[in-house]
Design an enzyme around this catalytic site. Sequence first.
Site, PDB file in Angstrom:
ATOM      1  N   ASP A 117      71.263 -33.326  24.369  1.00 47.06           N
ATOM      2  CA  ASP A 117      69.891 -34.002  24.315  1.00 47.06           C
ATOM      3  C   ASP A 117      69.239 -33.848  25.670  1.00 47.06           C
ATOM      4  OD1 ASP A 117      68.101 -36.043  24.199  1.00 47.06           O
ATOM      5  OD2 ASP A 117      69.638 -37.429  23.534  1.00 47.06           O
ATOM      6  N   SER A 144      50.514 -27.750  24.654  1.00 50.13           N
ATOM      7  CA  SER A 144      49.628 -27.861  23.370  1.00 50.13           C
ATOM      8  C   SER A 144      48.270 -28.210  23.843  1.00 50.13           C
ATOM      9  CB  SER A 144      50.189 -29.417  22.820  1.00 50.13           C
ATOM     10  OG  SER A 144      48.957 -29.810  21.711  1.00 50.13           O
ATOM     11  N   TYR A 198      51.666 -38.888  23.404  1.00 52.22           N
ATOM     12  CA  TYR A 198      51.939 -37.730  23.213  1.00 52.22           C
ATOM     13  C   TYR A 198      51.194 -36.648  24.099  1.00 52.22           C
ATOM     14  CZ  TYR A 198      52.342 -32.850  21.273  1.00 52.22           C
ATOM     15  OH  TYR A 198      52.379 -31.565  20.998  1.00 52.22           O
ATOM     16  N   LYS A 249      51.857 -34.046  27.275  1.00 57.38           N
ATOM     17  CA  LYS A 249      51.366 -32.555  27.305  1.00 57.38           C
ATOM     18  C   LYS A 249      50.484 -32.338  28.436  1.00 57.38           C
ATOM     19  CE  LYS A 249      53.758 -31.214  23.937  1.00 57.38           C
ATOM     20  NZ  LYS A 249      54.978 -30.276  24.151  1.00 57.38           N
TER      21      LYS A 249
END
Length: 246
Positions: A62, A147, A162, A166
């Site tokens: 993890d 991304s 999110y 990024k």
Amino acid sequence: MDRWVGKTAVVTGASSGIGAAICVELANAGVNVVGLARRTGPIEALKSQVKGGGTITARQCDVSRVEDVAATFSWIQDSFGCVHIMINNAGVFLQGGITDVGNDMLSEEELLSVIDINLKGPILCARHAIASMRSNDFDGHIVNINSIAGHYVPMSSKFNVYTSTKYGITGFSAGLLNELSDHNNKIKVTSVSPGLVRTGMDVAADDNVPALRPKDVADAVLYVLSTPPTVNINELTITPVTERRL
């Protein structure tokens, strides 16, 4: 890719999507891959797709947990020696709001998990990978799967925190390059920023929306790895033909 044959690559988020595709393509290019994920079964299944001279080894990890990452890289050192390539791919996308202005607010635990996996994980893994490269006197390559949402904020609020993570990867990649340059270290760092990709994430669920295949991103990773030792691609953006900004 010849100089990477027989070398060791570590790929996070290796159990599905982009990570799985990268594992297979690297192994087919002759690289020995250590695939990290919270589930190892799907990584083990990838071995049947390897037709080249490399291998895939699964390891449960993890990346959001400091102890897991430290123990994993210690095991890699004992089992494989140097980490020559580090692919920071693990990521999570959870739809929902940051605040309660709508009716779909994510929990604090969910928001923190996005930050921990998408940003903290790559930083921790890069630190350990570079320590391995330096201790073995090897000029390796760190590839951060970013991304296009790390370069502009999509109009859709579903991207919530999110896109912040990024943007963080964009800053981290540039900052890491600066640090290595300050000390005349020749380890490469590349940020690869795909557009929409058809993976387990729901962003590209509509078949009518142009989207990349995971293999397209894997091919881009092999492309940046194939550059000469004197050349670094700092940032590579890859999108499907006709993709428009969200």
